[in-house]
Design a protein around this motif. Structure first.
Motif, PDB file in Angstrom:
ATOM      1  N   VAL A 117      60.513 -53.909   3.901  1.00 15.99           N
ATOM      2  CA  VAL A 117      60.655 -52.663   3.153  1.00 15.99           C
ATOM      3  C   VAL A 117      61.922 -51.947   3.603  1.00 15.99           C
ATOM      4  O   VAL A 117      62.105 -51.693   4.797  1.00 15.99           O
ATOM      5  N   LEU A 118      62.791 -51.630   2.644  1.00 12.61           N
ATOM      6  CA  LEU A 118      64.003 -50.873   2.929  1.00 12.61           C
ATOM      7  C   LEU A 118      63.724 -49.391   2.675  1.00 12.61           C
ATOM      8  O   LEU A 118      63.412 -48.993   1.559  1.00 12.61           O
ATOM      9  N   VAL A 119      63.803 -48.593   3.728  1.00 16.74           N
ATOM     10  CA  VAL A 119      63.569 -47.148   3.634  1.00 16.74           C
ATOM     11  C   VAL A 119      64.924 -46.442   3.537  1.00 16.74           C
ATOM     12  O   VAL A 119      65.746 -46.545   4.452  1.00 16.74           O
ATOM     13  N   SER A 120      65.155 -45.767   2.432  1.00 10.52           N
ATOM     14  CA  SER A 120      66.407 -45.034   2.220  1.00 10.52           C
ATOM     15  C   SER A 120      66.111 -43.538   2.203  1.00 10.52           C
ATOM     16  O   SER A 120      65.148 -43.098   1.584  1.00 10.52           O
ATOM     17  N   THR A 121      66.961 -42.760   2.885  1.00 12.93           N
ATOM     18  CA  THR A 121      66.734 -41.313   2.950  1.00 12.93           C
ATOM     19  C   THR A 121      68.015 -40.591   3.324  1.00 12.93           C
ATOM     20  O   THR A 121      68.971 -41.209   3.801  1.00 12.93           O
ATOM     21  N   GLN A 122      68.020 -39.308   3.094  1.00 11.95           N
ATOM     22  CA  GLN A 122      69.124 -38.428   3.479  1.00 11.95           C
ATOM     23  C   GLN A 122      68.617 -37.524   4.596  1.00 11.95           C
ATOM     24  O   GLN A 122      67.670 -36.762   4.403  1.00 11.95           O
ATOM     25  N   VAL A 123      69.250 -37.602   5.786  1.00 16.94           N
ATOM     26  CA  VAL A 123      68.803 -36.841   6.951  1.00 16.94           C
ATOM     27  C   VAL A 123      69.796 -35.720   7.230  1.00 16.94           C
ATOM     28  O   VAL A 123      71.009 -35.938   7.230  1.00 16.94           O
ATOM     29  N   ARG A 124      69.267 -34.517   7.499  1.00 21.17           N
ATOM     30  CA  ARG A 124      70.107 -33.356   7.776  1.00 21.17           C
ATOM     31  C   ARG A 124      69.635 -32.681   9.064  1.00 21.17           C
ATOM     32  O   ARG A 124      68.447 -32.429   9.237  1.00 21.17           O
ATOM     33  N   ASN A 125      70.569 -32.391   9.944  1.00 20.88           N
ATOM     34  CA  ASN A 125      70.272 -31.638  11.165  1.00 20.88           C
ATOM     35  C   ASN A 125      70.520 -30.167  10.882  1.00 20.88           C
ATOM     36  O   ASN A 125      71.665 -29.709  10.823  1.00 20.88           O
TER      37      ASN A 125
END
Length: 335
Positions: free
Chosen positions: A86-94
């Motif tokens: 499973v390829l998990v794609s996401t946008q992460v912001r600190n």
């Protein structure tokens, strides 16, 4: 004079009386030992108190850092390929004031109630930094029809749930209106990546390199998530004529760069010699790869900014013709 005589008498008495002299010496040593032990206990108590205060201070600082750590992961999507990968794609912001290190990604299959996690990721985010991530997790028994949930774990112990790119009823109406004006296919910017390949096989598939800086002069391919938001809720099938083309406006006379055709990619990253039409169901998001690079790089395009356009051609589920142009992203071809 009398005092001196008295002291002499006392000294003479002590020297002539061994028992009395021993008592004085013993008392003196006892006092010294008591003073030494008292000093040692006092210093040990002081050091233990210092260590305790330092431990309390460190614990308070850790709790404060834990509370001040603010990370958000959005636009989560899941692509199942191969045997349970499973390829998990996401946008992460600190969003917090502290640097954050992400150490693990956990993934759970809601249908099978199985879960797994990655080894140490060592992903560092400075305050205010954004990062597009695509991470592979092996989860046996997973299929494209299953539902997933996932979360990150930071070095400080915070859990960051990955928010799915959900569309409620109001948003669905908005998407439908937009689709009527700009086209049914929506591009997800946070999932854009490039691949290097040789021997008709993509390197590091499907994760790729999530960046807009691409290596000038190399044979590369591109991948990203496309979503079908057709207002009439019809599936769309991509014809083999669907392609990407590049344009470099700062290179007069040499503006057109390479272009890439849509391709079928196997779980091991190999590209099929012939193309089998790819269908995107209504509301479905899928990783689409453009490889089979045609045309070469030009010298003037080295260290230059270019526009990448996506030209889609195909058919609706009803058999009607579908065509869309998406001028969707810029890339920097570095040498």
């Amino acid at each position: 004079m009398n005092k001196a005589l008295s002291l002499k008498k006392i000294f003479k008495w002590l020297t002539s009386n061994p028992k009395g002299f021993s008592s004085v010496i013993g008392t003196t040593f006892m006092v010294l030992v008591v003073m030494l032990l008292s000093s040692s206990v006092f210093l040990w108590t002081l050091s233990q108190n210092t260590l305790y205060n330092e431990a309390v201070r460190d614990k308070n600082q850790l709790e404060a850092d834990l509370l001040n750590e603010r990370v958000r992961a959005t636009e989560g999507s899941y692509t199942v390929y191969g045997d349970g990968n499973v390829l998990v794609s996401t946008q992460v912001r600190n969003l917090g004031p502290l640097a954050v290190e992400i150490v693990n990604l956990w993934l759970m299959n809601v249908n099978t109630e199985r879960y797994n996690f990655t080894e140490s990721l060592n992903i560092n985010l400075q305050p205010g930094e954004n990062s597009a991530l695509a991470i592979n997790v092996s989860l046996v028994g997973s299929t494209a029809e299953h539902t997933f949930t996932s979360w990150f774990v930071t070095r400080r112990g915070n859990v960051v749930p990955i928010e799915a790119a959900s569309v409620d009823e109001e948003e669905a109406v908005t998407w439908a209106k937009l689709a009527e004006g700009i086209g049914s296919i929506v591009f997800n910017f946070s999932t854009f990546r490039y691949y290097t390949y040789s021997g008709n096989k993509l390197g590091n598939y499907p994760e790729g390199n999530p960046t807009f800086r691409i290596p000038y002069g190399e044979t590369i391919a591109f991948g990203f998530m496309l979503t079908n938001q057709n207002p009439y809720q019809e599936a769309i099938t991509f014809d083999e004529e669907t392609l990407m083309w590049s344009y470099f406006p700062a290179c007069p006379g040499h503006e057109n760069g390479p272009f890439w055709h849509i391709a079928n990619v196997n779980p091991d990253g190999s590209i099929n010699a012939t193309y089998t039409p790819i269908t995107l169901e209504w509301g479905e998001s899928k990783l689409i790869v453009f490889a089979k690079q045609s045309g070469g790089w030009k010298v003037q395009q080295r260290n230059s900014l270019g526009a990448i356009n996506l030209l889609i051609y195909g058919t609706f589920e009803s058999g009607m013709e579908y065509a869309q142009n998406i001028p969707f992203v810029s890339v920097y071809a570095y040498d």
